[in-house]
Design a protein around this motif. Structure first.
Motif, short mmCIF file in Angstrom:
data_model
loop_
_atom_site.label_atom_id
_atom_site.label_comp_id
_atom_site.label_asym_id
_atom_site.label_seq_id
_atom_site.Cartn_x
_atom_site.Cartn_y
_atom_site.Cartn_z
N ASP A 132 48.71 2.67 56.91
CA ASP A 132 48.97 3.07 55.66
C ASP A 132 48.06 1.98 54.99
O ASP A 132 48.07 0.85 54.85
N ILE A 133 46.98 2.44 54.02
CA ILE A 133 46.19 1.72 53.41
C ILE A 133 46.94 1.12 52.13
O ILE A 133 47.90 1.70 51.41
N ASP A 134 46.87 -0.29 52.02
CA ASP A 134 47.73 -1.13 51.04
C ASP A 134 47.11 -0.75 49.69
O ASP A 134 45.97 -0.77 49.37
N ARG A 135 48.29 -0.63 48.56
CA ARG A 135 47.80 -0.37 47.02
C ARG A 135 46.52 0.62 47.16
O ARG A 135 45.70 0.32 45.99
N PHE A 136 46.61 2.01 47.92
CA PHE A 136 45.66 2.82 47.49
C PHE A 136 45.53 3.26 46.13
O PHE A 136 44.61 3.65 45.71
N LYS A 137 46.76 3.60 45.60
CA LYS A 137 46.81 4.27 44.17
C LYS A 137 46.00 3.31 43.22
O LYS A 137 45.22 4.00 42.37
N SER A 138 46.10 1.91 43.38
CA SER A 138 45.25 1.31 42.42
C SER A 138 44.03 1.42 42.57
O SER A 138 43.09 1.28 41.57
N ILE A 139 43.48 1.74 43.84
CA ILE A 139 41.90 1.97 44.04
C ILE A 139 41.55 3.38 43.09
O ILE A 139 40.52 3.13 42.23
N ASN A 140 42.54 4.41 43.20
CA ASN A 140 42.26 5.70 42.75
C ASN A 140 42.30 5.48 41.08
O ASN A 140 41.43 5.96 40.19
N ASP A 141 43.26 4.54 40.42
CA ASP A 141 43.67 4.37 39.22
C ASP A 141 42.70 3.61 38.63
O ASP A 141 41.91 3.77 37.49
N THR A 142 41.87 2.72 39.25
CA THR A 142 40.99 1.77 38.61
C THR A 142 39.50 2.14 38.80
O THR A 142 38.80 2.19 37.82
N PHE A 143 39.25 2.78 39.91
CA PHE A 143 37.79 3.45 40.24
C PHE A 143 37.45 4.86 40.19
O PHE A 143 36.52 5.18 40.25
N GLY A 144 38.55 5.44 40.32
CA GLY A 144 38.36 6.80 40.45
C GLY A 144 38.69 7.60 41.85
O GLY A 144 38.49 6.82 42.72
N HIS A 145 38.98 8.82 41.96
CA HIS A 145 39.30 9.34 43.24
C HIS A 145 37.99 9.41 44.01
O HIS A 145 38.27 9.70 45.28
N SER A 146 36.88 9.56 43.63
CA SER A 146 35.76 9.40 44.46
C SER A 146 35.75 8.08 45.17
O SER A 146 35.23 7.98 46.43
N ALA A 147 36.12 7.07 44.43
CA ALA A 147 36.17 5.88 45.12
C ALA A 147 37.27 5.64 46.36
O ALA A 147 37.08 5.70 47.49
N GLY A 148 38.27 6.37 46.02
CA GLY A 148 39.30 6.50 47.02
C GLY A 148 38.74 7.31 48.44
O GLY A 148 39.16 7.17 49.38
N ASP A 149 38.25 8.58 47.79
CA ASP A 149 37.49 9.23 49.02
C ASP A 149 36.69 8.29 50.00
O ASP A 149 36.77 8.51 51.15
N VAL A 150 35.70 7.51 49.39
CA VAL A 150 34.75 6.86 50.22
C VAL A 150 35.64 5.64 51.20
O VAL A 150 35.29 5.23 51.93
N VAL A 151 36.60 5.35 50.47
CA VAL A 151 37.63 4.26 51.18
C VAL A 151 38.25 4.83 52.13
O VAL A 151 38.19 4.14 53.66
N LEU A 152 38.65 5.92 52.33
CA LEU A 152 39.32 6.72 53.23
C LEU A 152 38.25 7.13 54.48
O LEU A 152 38.47 6.72 55.59
N LEU A 194 56.64 20.53 44.85
CA LEU A 194 56.96 19.90 46.10
C LEU A 194 57.12 18.56 45.78
O LEU A 194 57.45 17.64 46.86
N ASP A 195 56.64 17.92 44.71
CA ASP A 195 56.55 16.57 44.44
C ASP A 195 56.01 15.74 45.47
O ASP A 195 56.29 14.74 45.96
N ILE A 196 54.53 16.46 45.82
CA ILE A 196 53.79 15.53 46.89
C ILE A 196 52.76 14.91 45.87
O ILE A 196 51.66 15.74 45.58
N THR A 197 52.74 13.62 45.83
CA THR A 197 51.84 13.03 44.68
C THR A 197 51.70 11.79 45.48
O THR A 197 52.24 11.05 46.41
N ASP A 198 50.84 11.11 44.75
CA ASP A 198 50.30 9.54 45.14
C ASP A 198 51.50 8.64 44.71
O ASP A 198 52.18 8.97 43.72
#
Length: 573
Positions: free
Chosen positions: A308-328, A567-571
């Motif tokens: 599990d990537i640590d503090r992944f939500k902060s990447i999305n919140d800070t830089f946007g979901h496109s940043a989260g995608d490239v990290v994945l 279904l409450d499937i959220t970040d």
């Protein structure tokens, strides 16, 4: 579990959505002629005053009206809506045979229009097929082939011919050399000579079956014998094609292209996560069962890592979901580079990955994963025009032990990963062979269950394929009565109900669901789907307790967003 947000759905899911829609369009059109023939027969029986024929005619028109636009066949949907309006405008008057006869001519005209639309869409599909044939060169440059043949002349001929067509090709003169290459490299297809010395091509079949990595690798057999028994045996053993020598190269090249094209499309649709390119949850579940069956026959150590990537939500919140995608994508790339070709890497959901390592103890798995974590600590996993992205991950490692089911094994590795989180992240926790399973927070681990009830098999399959990458269990019902039977015994969290179904419509089913407290799934949330956009239908559905009401044609992105919300499937942090 944690999952990408809505913006990521819109970008990363577009390619998957387009593929699903194209496949759905082909399947719909393959059934469409049957619909038209049936409607033609029903018009004749309607003219005799048969009420059952009128009901069936309306049902088919309703299905086409709702389903066709989902796959981009908007004109078919519009014409079907006009046909439905003709036969729904005044149900009472349809008992008058004179009134019915006045509807036959405009109905036949609409059927003629449907015929024309079918021909137009069919030709479009043929043109798409022609585009696919022109793309053979692109497919070749993306494919690596392995030739195993002890005839040096034929092997050299095939090698040079396939390389000329753009393929990357490697060769082996015997089975053992072929096995070594298969362990060292990734291949997209094998061309195997059956009659070799000292080992025949049959020796390779067992090797391929034993390793899950090669389970879906296409195999073409070459043989100088046209014996029927040989052919039958090869197909039973897993060959995809059988070519008898002598052969025309053009025919073999066409067979190779056909297998590669089919396999790559099937793999991307069915087994690969569209964002990261690693295997998806469905493929992982299948392979785990095969691995456990293999271990029962041939006991060897096997280890699973839950990452599990640590503090992944902060990447999305800070830089946007496109940043989260490239990290994945970056972490997936690191894992693919560090693991063996025999290791299975899958995206479990959100920022979670699972690695299954055959013939590996927990200690060995921890060491290998530690090397990957060190790479991630020291170098950026991804970069874009603005910045580099540096991450760490937390992981749990668990070796399978006798008696564990696949689900228990996953929970064991997952629990070890949560221990890594609890102890400060950026680390790996190993559960030892003799250690008892740690207690789980069941509400965090239990998969939510979704029931999809729709009598249109194409729409039902389309919905399932759209949502099957989510960490949920999906069950299906072919009509209202089937759905009610399943709800009597299944504790369902969410139902997607079609409004118009045989044996019991969606509103009646919803009424039963809310009325009968003895149903195991009576507390399930409900999304109603319908092609009927009547205000009173929507109000009735909402009054009966439906959480959402969606009109066909619907957006697959919007449907997925609503399912995840209900279904409450959220970040999560």
């Amino acid at each position: 579990m944690r999952h990408p947000g809505n913006e990521s759905l819109r970008s990363g899911g577009s390619q998957r959505g387009e593929q699903l829609i194209k496949e759905g369009r082909r399947r719909f059109l393959s059934e469409f002629q049957k619909y038209i023939r049936e409607l033609e027969c029903l018009l004749e029986t309607c003219s005799t005053g048969d009420e059952g024929s009128r009901v069936k005619l309306r049902t088919i028109a309703h299905t086409m009206k709702g389903s066709a636009p989902v796959f981009g066949l908007n004109r078919i949907g519009e014409i079907s809506a006009r046909l439905l309006d003709l036969w729904e405008e005044d149900s009472a008057s349809l008992t008058d045979k004179t009134k019915v006869r006045t509807l036959l001519q405009p109905s036949r005209q609409l059927l003629s229009e449907l015929h024309m639309e079918y021909e137009i869409y069919r030709k479009e599909l043929e043109l798409e097929g022609a585009d696919s044939r022109r793309s053979q060169g692109v497919l070749a440059t993306q494919s690596r082939l392995l030739i195993i043949d002890d005839d040096p002349v034929l092997r050299s001929y095939l090698l040079r011919s396939l390389q000329y067509d753009g393929y990357e090709v490697m060769e082996a003169s015997d089975v053992e050399s072929g096995k070594r290459l298969l362990r060292q490299h990734h291949f997209d297809l094998i061309i195997l000579d059956l009659m070799m010395y000292p080992q025949s091509g049959y020796e390779l079949f067992d090797f391929l079956k034993e390793d899950p990595t090669f389970k879906w690798l296409p195999l073409i057999v070459l043989s100088g014998r046209g014996d029927l028994q040989d052919k039958v045996q090869c197909f039973f053993l897993g060959a995809d094609d059988y070519v008898t020598k002598p052969f025309q190269y053009e025919e073999l090249a066409a067979r190779i292209y056909s297998l590669l094209h089919r396999n790559k499309g099937f793999e991307q649709m069915a087994f690969r996560d569209p964002l990261t390119g690693v295997f998806n949850r469905r493929y992982m579940d299948q392979q785990l069962q095969r691995e456990l069956q293999r271990i029962e026959r041939y006991p060897t150590p096997i280890t699973m890592a839950f990452i599990d990537i640590d503090r992944f939500k902060s990447i999305n919140d800070t830089f946007g979901h496109s940043a989260g995608d490239v990290v994945l994508q970056g972490l997936a790339n690191v894992l693919q580079n560090r693991m063996r070709v025999t290791d299975l890497i899958a995206r479990f959901g959100g920022e979670e990955f699972v690695v299954v390592m055959p013939n590996t103890t927990a200690e060995e798995g921890e060491r290998v994963l530690g090397e990957a974590l060190q790479v991630v600590r020291e170098t950026a996993v991804a970069r874009d025009e603005v910045r580099e992205y540096r991450i760490t991950f937390s992981a749990g490692v668990a070796q399978w032990r006798e008696g564990l089911t696949a689900e228990q094994w996953i929970r064991l590795a997952d629990t070890a990963m949560y221990n890594s989180k609890a102890n400060g992240r950026n680390r790996i926790t190993r559960i030892y062979q003799d250690e008892k399973q740690l207690p789980l927070k069941e509400e965090q681990r239990k998969l939510k269950k979704l029931l999809v009830a729709d009598d249109d098999e194409i729409i039902r399959s389309f919905i399932v394929n759209t949502l099957n990458h989510l960490p949920i269990e999906i069950i299906q019902a072919v009509d209202g009565r089937d759905a009610l039977d399943k709800l009597r015994t299944e504790e369902v969290d969410l139902c997607i109900l079609d409004g118009m179904m045989p044996r019991m419509d969606g509103l009646t089913l919803l009424h039963e669901l809310r009325r009968d407290k003895s149903l195991a799934g009576h507390q399930a949330k409900v999304i109603m789907l319908t092609a009927r956009k009547k205000e009173e239908d929507m109000q009735q559905g909402l009054l009966l307790g439906a959480e959402e009401y969606m009109a066909k044609p619907f957006s697959i992105v919007e449907l997925e967003i609503r399912v995840k919300r209900l279904l409450d499937i959220t970040d999560q942090a």
